[in-house]
Structures are given as structure tokens and as C-alpha cells.
Design a protein around this motif. Structure first.
Motif, PDB file in Angstrom:
ATOM      1  N   ASN A 110       0.800  -1.237   0.000  1.00 23.23           N
ATOM      2  CA  ASN A 110       0.000   0.000   0.000  1.00 23.23           C
ATOM      3  C   ASN A 110       0.824   1.275   0.000  1.00 23.23           C
TER       4      ASN A 110
ATOM      5  N   ALA B  42      -3.782   8.560  -0.663  1.00 26.80           N
ATOM      6  CA  ALA B  42      -4.539   7.560  -1.414  1.00 26.80           C
ATOM      7  C   ALA B  42      -4.892   8.056  -2.818  1.00 26.80           C
TER       8      ALA B  42
ATOM      9  N   PHE C  67      -3.039   5.535  -5.143  1.00 32.11           N
ATOM     10  CA  PHE C  67      -3.967   4.566  -5.726  1.00 32.11           C
ATOM     11  C   PHE C  67      -4.851   5.183  -6.810  1.00 32.11           C
TER      12      PHE C  67
ATOM     13  N   ASP D 118      -7.452   6.754  -5.894  1.00 33.38           N
ATOM     14  CA  ASP D 118      -8.763   6.469  -5.320  1.00 33.38           C
ATOM     15  C   ASP D 118      -8.749   6.810  -3.832  1.00 33.38           C
TER      16      ASP D 118
ATOM     17  N   SER E 208     -10.952   6.410  -1.682  1.00 34.81           N
ATOM     18  CA  SER E 208     -11.629   5.424  -0.832  1.00 34.81           C
ATOM     19  C   SER E 208     -10.656   4.385  -0.270  1.00 34.81           C
ATOM     20  N   ASN E 209      -9.448   4.336  -0.793  1.00 32.79           N
ATOM     21  CA  ASN E 209      -8.427   3.412  -0.279  1.00 32.79           C
ATOM     22  C   ASN E 209      -7.668   3.980   0.924  1.00 32.79           C
TER      23      ASN E 209
ATOM     24  N   ASN F 208      -6.416   4.633   4.407  1.00 33.60           N
ATOM     25  CA  ASN F 208      -6.453   3.886   5.664  1.00 33.60           C
ATOM     26  C   ASN F 208      -5.203   4.229   6.465  1.00 33.60           C
TER      27      ASN F 208
END
Length: 461
Positions: A191, A236, A240, A242, A244-245, A247
Motif C-alpha cells: 500500500n 490515497a 492509488f 482512489d 476510498s483506499n 487507511n
């Protein structure tokens, strides 16, 4: 992390081999070289001008005394290998700057702060380097901690970081290094990489990196206007593509980088070593025990004991309680190690992958309350009243190591633990603390006041 001022871009290597190589070349024509009696390093004065402060140089020298009484003194120097802005990295057939961060697809992350002048970000903060030899070839693994400002001159936050793997050639006579080729290290399977700072090289030829200033998972969850929420979301989006990724529990770990016989790098994050502001990880001579730097204020001293030698995928995490004995000569105390728990990388990763949040782990109170513990740690920088929810002890121990350690009584009053070194012969480890101030001083109204040492802006070891 250092103060965000751009003070130079160079990755340089001190000619540590200068003494042996210089004298080897100096005396290579002698069939029987002179016998060395002792070697002394002659120091230099600290720089006094801004011009000298921002460049990499040395005026130090090495003095060699031979058994026949003769003396030779040779200047030391720095040989610049490459700058973070130098285009030495082959990335999908294009040459990019060494300090360029890449996204999860391996593409350079673009600075679009000036709309008509998009260009890749380039780190201005190269940090740790490991020099390793694999299958007869030499490599340097390099950290790029952050980029201070974007093209528009604004400070950057939430920018994915990167590492570069550089194959180098060494001149056998002089020791001088030159770049053969370089490539970015892929962190997509973990990640991405968050703010790598200091690092270390293992005896088994791998690089232990770091992720410092872990984002506060509580602030991320509770306050969309918080720096933690904005930084993790920005990360993110850039990494990514995105938001929504996002964390926060993806970050705050120790990555270990291995290089195979074909010169390919692979990455694992050691989730079982705990999550905090990892300045660095230093493995002790048993190759099972490790100590850590925890950068920031109200930080904690951690120790990890692996189940197996040279394998940090499973083990037991401890946090230290400082029992002060004296404030003289900088201070003295004993360390009591409090067990936080045992786990494996896979177990902790599975907790993260299930999408656990701060509120899944802790109950909170806004004021003192029965069953809740008052803690102050670098995670939140304010007093919190916390209670671990039933069955969430492992998640607390490894995802919120500092908060959980404080609940169990470990000392969360250390400050900017930035360097670690081991004296194998004398069985001693040395921790460098940048400033002995803040929570390390006597604080009558603190929820915890284990450390009550004198104020020393020069820091302590």
C-alpha cells in the motif's frame, strides 16, 4: 523527520575506504608495506557560514603513524555519487530523477500545482542508505523522505514517498563508486511508503527502512478537517488514484527490502514489530532482538524479540517503563520492559485488511471515568481517556502500540529518539535523543511523569 528546509539534494558517500585505498595505492610498489602503529582521525571545525552549512564537504583528515616512526596525513573527502534530481532511474523505458515518487502502477506522481507546467515531484530530502552486495554485485538502497514544497511554492503533505535501488560499480584501487543503473522499488504490495526516515542494514544483507510520524487513526476517523484525514486521503488519491483506499493503519511500520540474485527488490512490512513513529530499527547481535527510535514528542521506547533469528515476521513486542534513579549528568534510570503481545505479520495484516478502525479498538471518554486510563502520547498530543474493547487487545498492541503501552504503564515521555548504535563487544546499545526537553522534564500536572530530567537542548545519548 528533519525541519522542512531544503538544505541540499546530494547523496554522498564519505570516502571511508580512503585511508586503506590511499595508502594501498601510495605503497603498492613496496613488496613489504610499512607496519601501521596507529590511525587517528583529525576533526574539522564546524561550518560558520550559510554557504558552508548547505554544502556537503569535509576538511577532516586521517593521520597514520607507522612502526618505523614515520607519519603520513591524508585529507578525507566526499565523492558525490548522484543527486536526487539526477535522471539515473530507468522507469518503463524513460529516465527519471532518482528522488521521483511513483504510484501503485509504477508511474511518476505528477506535481500539477502550476497548471501549465506539470512535472514529476522530486524529493529534496534523501535520507538513509544501505550498501549491500548480492551475487557479486553492489547495490545501494536509498530513502527519499519527502518533498518540501511543490512547484507553486506551497508546502506539501500527504505525498507518497519512495526508495531507489541503485547498482554501483566500485573501482578496486580507489574505492570510488559509479552508477551502473537504477530503478524505483515497488511498494504496491504494501500500500505504498509513508515518510521513510532513518534505516539500518542487517547482517543478512537486507535493508530495514522506516515509516515515521504515523497518521493518527482517531483523528482520521473523527475529524475530516484533521491533518491525518487530509494527509492519508491525499496519499490515497495520489498513490492509488482512489481516495476510498485511504487507511491510516496502512502506515507506521518497518519495511524490509531484499534484493535477489537477479538484482530485483522485494518489500515486506513487518506489522508484528508494532506501529508508531518508526525513526529506525536496529537489530542487536543475536539477530533476534531489535530496538527502535520513535520520533516526536511523548514517544515510547520499544523492543521486539523475534521467534527466529533473521526473521522478523513473528515475535513479541515490549515497551519500556523508565524508572528514574538520578537527574545528574544528564540522568540515569532503569528500564522495565512491559510485554504488549505476541503476533505475526500475517495476523496483524489480517486485522488491517478487515478494515478495523480506532473506534473498533477503543472506547473513549472526554473526562476521567472509572475503567478508563488517562494517557498522553505522540499519537494525539493531548490527554485521552481510553479503554480497550473486549477482544481487541492484539489490535491495540500492534496497531496502537504507543496508546496501548501507555495504558499498561509504559513511559510515553521520550522525545525524538533519532539514532541507534550498538557496541557488540561491550554489549551496549546507544540511543541518541535530539533534545531533552518537553515531556522529559518534570511536569507536575502531567498524567504520567516518569521522566524528570534536566533541560538539555543539545540532546543526550
Amino acid at each position: 523527520m528533519k525541519k522542512r528546509v531544503s538544505i541540499g539534494l546530494s547523496i554522498t558517500l564519505l570516502a571511508s575506504g580512503a585511508t586503506s585505498s590511499a595508502f594501498a595505492s601510495e605503497h603498492h610498489h613496496h613488496p613489504h608495506p610499512k607496519q601501521i602503529k596507529n590511525v587517528e582521525f583529525q576533526s574539522m571545525n564546524a561550518p560558520t557560514t550559510i554557504e558552508d552549512m548547505v554544502k556537503t564537504y569535509t576538511e577532516a583528515s586521517v593521520k597514520v603513524t607507522y612502526k618505523d616512526g614515520s607519519v603520513e596525513e591524508t585529507p578525507l573527502n566526499y565523492n558525490q555519487l548522484f543527486l536526487s534530481k539526477d535522471k539515473i532511474v530507468d522507469n518503463k523505458g524513460k529516465m527519471i530523477a532518482a528522488g521521483t515518487p511513483i504510484d501503485a502502477n509504477g508511474n511518476p506522481i505528477i506535481d500539477r500545482s502550476v497548471p501549465d507546467q506539470p512535472s514529476p515531484y522530486v524529493s529534496d530530502a534523501p535520507d538513509s542508505n544501505s550498501f549491500i552486495t548480492i551475487n557479486g554485485k553492489s547495490y545501494i538502497i536509498s530513502h527519499y523522505e519527502y518533498d518540501s514544497v511543490d512547484n507553486a511554492g506551497e508546502e506539501i503533505s500527504g505525498l507518497p514517498a519512495s526508495m531507489t535501488l541503485t547498482q554501483v560499480e566500485k573501482d578496486e584501487k580507489t574505492g570510488e563508486l559509479t552508477v551502473n543503473h537504477a530503478k524505483k522499488i515497488d511498494f504496491a504490495n504494501v500500500n505504498g511508503l509513508w515518510t521513510p526516515c532513518n534505516g539500518s542494514t542487517t547482517e543478512w544483507g537486507t535493508h530495514l527502512g522506516s515509516e515515521e510520524y504515523e497518521p493518527d487513526a482517531r483523528a482520521f476517523e473523527e475529524d475530516p478537517s484533521s491533518d491525518a484525514h487530509k494527509d492519508v486521503t491525499s496519499f490515497a488519491e495520489r498513490y492509488f488514484g482512489d481516495a476510498s483506499n485511504a487507511n491510516p493503519y496502512f502506515y507506521g511500520w518497518i519495511p524490509e527490502i531484499s534484493v535477489d540474485d537477479n538484482g530485483e527488490a522485494s518489500v515486506v512490512k513487518h506489522y508484528s514489530t508494532g506501529r508508531f513513529s518508526h525513526e529506525m530499527m536496529q537489530v542487536l547481535p543475536d539477530n533476534k532482538t531489535a530496538l527502535f527510535g520513535d520520533d516526536g514528542n511523548n514517544t515510547m521506547m520499544f523492543m521486539y524479540v523475534a521467534d527466529k533469528e533473521k526473521d522478523f515476521s513473528a515475535g513479541t513486542l515490549y515497551a519500556a517503563k523508565f524508572k528514574q534513579k538520578s537527574g545528574e549528568n544528564g540522568g540515569k534510570g532503569d528500564l522495565q520492559w512491559i510485554k504488549l503481545g505476541h503476533s505475526t505479520d500475517d495476523e496483524v495484516k489480517s486485522i488491517i485488511d478487515k478494515g478495523v478502525t480506532f473506534s473498533d479498538i477503543f472506547e473513549t471518554s472526554e473526562e476521567p471515568r472509572e475503567g478508563f486510563t488517562a494517557v498522553k502520547t505522540a499519537a494525539s498530543k493531548k490527554v485521552e481517556y481510553l479503554k480497550v474493547k473486549p477482544g481487541m487487545e492484539k489490535a491495540a498492541a500492534f496497531l496502537e502500540s504507543r496508546r496501548y503501552g501507555a495504558i499498561l504503564g509504559a513511559t510515553s515521555e521520550f522525545n525524538k529518539m533519532e539514532g541507534l548504535s550498538v557496541n557488540k563487544k561491550d554489549k551496549k546499545a546507544y540511543m541518541a535523543i535530539s533534545y531533552q526537553n518537553s515531556a522529559m522534564l518534570k511536569q507536575p500536572d502531567a498524567v504520567q511523569d516518569d521522566i524528570q530530567l534536566p533541560h538539555l537542548e543539545s540532546g543526550v545519548t
